[in-house]
Scaffold this active site. Structure first.
Site, PDB file in Angstrom:
ATOM      1  N   HIS A   1     -24.563  35.662 -10.628  1.00 16.92           N
ATOM      2  CA  HIS A   1     -23.257  36.081 -11.162  1.00 16.92           C
ATOM      3  C   HIS A   1     -22.698  35.023 -12.114  1.00 16.92           C
ATOM      4  O   HIS A   1     -21.510  35.032 -12.412  1.00 16.92           O
ATOM      5  CB  HIS A   1     -22.289  36.345 -10.007  1.00 16.92           C
ATOM      6  CG  HIS A   1     -22.760  37.431  -9.102  1.00 16.92           C
ATOM      7  ND1 HIS A   1     -22.752  38.753  -9.467  1.00 16.92           N
ATOM      8  CD2 HIS A   1     -23.324  37.385  -7.874  1.00 16.92           C
ATOM      9  CE1 HIS A   1     -23.257  39.492  -8.484  1.00 16.92           C
ATOM     10  NE2 HIS A   1     -23.625  38.674  -7.504  1.00 16.92           N
TER      11      HIS A   1
ATOM     12  N   ASN B   1       0.871  -1.183   0.000  1.00 20.40           N
ATOM     13  CA  ASN B   1       0.000   0.000   0.000  1.00 20.40           C
ATOM     14  C   ASN B   1       0.898   1.220   0.000  1.00 20.40           C
ATOM     15  O   ASN B   1       1.962   1.195   0.623  1.00 20.40           O
ATOM     16  CB  ASN B   1      -0.831   0.079   1.288  1.00 20.40           C
ATOM     17  CG  ASN B   1      -1.992  -0.866   1.273  1.00 20.40           C
ATOM     18  OD1 ASN B   1      -2.198  -1.577   0.298  1.00 20.40           O
ATOM     19  ND2 ASN B   1      -2.739  -0.883   2.362  1.00 20.40           N
TER      20      ASN B   1
END
Ligand code: M6R
Length: 603
Positions: free
Chosen positions: A491, A105
């Site tokens: 906006h 891992n």
């Protein structure tokens, strides 16, 4: 990311490894494999897909007696970082001669250079992974020193690896042993030396109740009891890792939230060495859902404790140059305690003299080794990739922290505190009442089925709730979802609303609007009218008793009355149920969404 299980003992290793892998599958699930060691050497079986695919593969090979007789082995379930999810890239990996098998891992950052050097010496690689270099390095080391034992060989190669790793290694010449070591990637080892895994559930399901969280760079060999390490007893209940009658872990975890809220609000900060009068600046650093909880914490700490607070995404914080000194408190928020960016952000903070307070759900995780102070959010084991109960716990714990800081700084009246605490005490029952309305919530959620995009709008803590709601929906249903501050829509984002909705209500763009009782309620109503005027289909999350909202839209989910600061806890519940419902209706695996894994231990 990725799950590792290793076993050696008196029993057949395969069933232990497979049931361990199943418990770790939430960490990665795109390929899986197992290697078993017996007197004849190592046998490896691996496949693309889930652990169930590996089981099918093994069933086809059931006549191979070695698979059942071997009592020593390693196994892996993968979340691909290097190379596609295919059989060749699945772990375990071996070198050219098959003496070693390894599962890994983490990320070997210098693997390209290592691989090139090994290939130049004649090593032949079979995968695109970074991990395979480990097996070849071991073989190379064994070639250079034929008398070295397995542990010595592992020790020889570790200094060559840059990056992070948790490794479990089989050596054909060391029957009955598995060598385990980690660096910036977790490994938990059974104290009796029989097993190791990248996370507790794999050990708990095998009946292990005493473990060692393996410190960085300490090599251990399974097969003998561990000595010289701090042993921890595990009190996690195995039922936490069971579905317990729920169709998936996500739903189970959603239903655990009344109890989780109760536990989370018991947190008391007064015993901690926080030096509140010394704090002049606060950062909250986190990723994903934890970051969203952090945004709520930011607002509450700033509002009540009157401190400058900044919430930062950990992956940005760690590469920025944030101002910190000994008067800075950094709150590192991470459910797993393993998120690489949050860990690095915390390390950076400590190196700059700041105090790090970790809020985590996993005691013993890596963040608990990095932070100055650790608080357990007590959400209990969370398995579904989509965070639900940990979010609720984080928000409650942060609210308690904000109250504590404000009181310690003399900025909160006892009446104010009593009022909020009284409202907080109602949360478990209020969450339950929302869960009891699940069917109604799902009926409303139908409005979002088959939508190309779902927009979320809100203001203040309502906007933060929207960010979390949109993340939940996209990660498990793969439907595009976007959250906006309602005041910002004109906006730009309002252009996303398709005018088709003005005439065709079925095809209208769904907009989930958090319009609960808040200081900005009236403004929110105007925003709802704005999107409706452009053809949006509004699904409102509103406070019980709000009759006005029902005049605006027929699709309303009511949440119980609470104070504005606690609203994110309650509004999160319908958001979670909506996301899950849409994902299930779209046929997705809600616990194991594509491309994701529960713990993001790589950058
Ligand atoms: O374990 P952490 O809280 O540090 O994890 C952070 C994120 O990876 C996590 O919240 C992620 O966004 C979840 N999949 C969200 O549901």
């Amino acid at each position: 990311m990725c799950g590792i299980v290793a076993y050696t003992g008196a029993n057949s290793a395969l069933p232990v490894l497979i049931s361990g892998l199943k418990r770790l599958e939430y960490r990665g699930y795109d390929s899986a494999g197992v290697s078993l060691l017996d007197d004849d050497g190592i046998v490896t079986v691996k496949t693309a897909g889930k652990v169930s695919d590996l089981e099918k593969e093994l069933a086809d090979l059931s006549e191979d007696i070695r698979l059942t007789s071997a009592t020593c082995g390693i196994a892996h379930t993968r979340w691909a970082t290097h190379g596609t999810p295919c059989t060749a890239n699945a772990h375990p990996h071996s070198g050219c001669k098959g003496r070693f098998a390894i599962v890994h891992n983490g990320i070997i950052e210098n693997y390209l250079a290592l691989r090139q050097a090994l290939e130049d010496q004649g090593h032949h690689f079979r995968s695109d992974t970074d991990s395979e270099v480990v097996a070849h390095l071991l073989e190379q080391a064994a070639g250079l020193d034929p008398n070295a034992d397995s542990a010595a060989l592992v020790k020889t190669i570790l200094p060559k690896l840059q990056g992070s790793y948790a490794l479990a290694i089989l050596d054909r010449d060391s029957a009955g042993r598995v060598f385990c070591v980690c660096h910036d990637s977790p490994l938990v080892v059974a104290a009796d030396g029989s097993m190791a895994a990248s996370d507790l559930p794999a050990l708990i399901c095998a009946g292990v109740n005493e473990v060692v969280y393996l410190p960085d760079d300490q090599l251990v060999g399974l097969g003998r009891p561990l000595t010289g390490f701090t042993i921890k007893r595990i009190d996690t209940d195995l039922t936490e890792a069971e579905h317990s009658g729920f169709p998936d872990f996500m739903l189970k975890e959603i239903y655990e939230q009344p109890a989780v809220a109760k536990y989370a609000m018991r947190n008391d900060f007064s015993n901690l060495d926080l030096n509140t009068r010394d704090i002049r600046r606060v950062y909250v650093v986190a990723c994903g859902t934890s970051y969203h909880a952090g945004l709520i914490g930011r607002d509450l700490i700033e509002k009540w404790a009157q401190l400058p607070v900044d919430a930062r995404v950990a992956s940005e914080f760690r590469y920025g140059n944030p101002y910190m000194d000994e008067h800075t408190l950094v709150i590192a928020l991470t459910q797993s305690g393993e998120t690489a960016d949050t860990l690095e952000a915390a390390k950076l903070a400590r190196s700059r003299g700041a105090k790090v307070l970790a809020l985590t759900n996993v005691l013993g995780s890596r963040i608990t080794q990095v932070a100055d102070i650790v608080v357990n959010i007590q959400a209990s084991l969370e398995i579904a990739v989509a965070a639900t109960k940990s979010y609720v716990a984080q928000v409650i714990v942060l609210t308690k922290l904000a109250l504590y800081l404000a009181c310690a700084r003399g900025l909160l009246t006892p009446a104010h505190l009593t009022n909020i605490e009284a409202q907080m005490a109602l949360l478990p029952d209020q969450i339950q009442s929302l869960l009891d309305q699940r069917q109604t919530i799902e009926q409303v959620a139908c409005q979002c089925l088959n939508a190309h995009t779902v927009l979320y709008i809100g203001r203040g803590v309502g906007a933060t709730t929207c960010l979390e709601g949109a993340l939940k929906l996209k990660e498990i249903s793969y439907v595009h979802a976007e959250a906006f501050y309602a005041g910002e829509i004109k906006h730009g984002p309002i252009a996303l609303i398709d005018p088709i909705g003005v005439t065709d209500k079925v095809k209208a763009t769904p907009v989930i609007a958090v319009a609960c009782a808040q200081a900005t309620y009236d403004k929110m109503i105007s925003n709802i009218e704005e999107v409706q005027a452009r053809g949006a289909k509004v699904i409102a999350i509103a406070s019980e008793g709000d009759e006005h909202i029902a005049e605006l839209t027929p699709h309303v989910i009511y949440i119980p009355h609470t104070s504005e600061c606690l609203m994110p806890v309650l509004a999160a519940i319908p958001m979670q149920l909506i996301a899950r419902y849409i994902a299930v209706e779209h046929g997705q695996n809600v616990d194991q969404p594509r491309n994701l894994a529960k713990s993001v231990t790589v950058e």
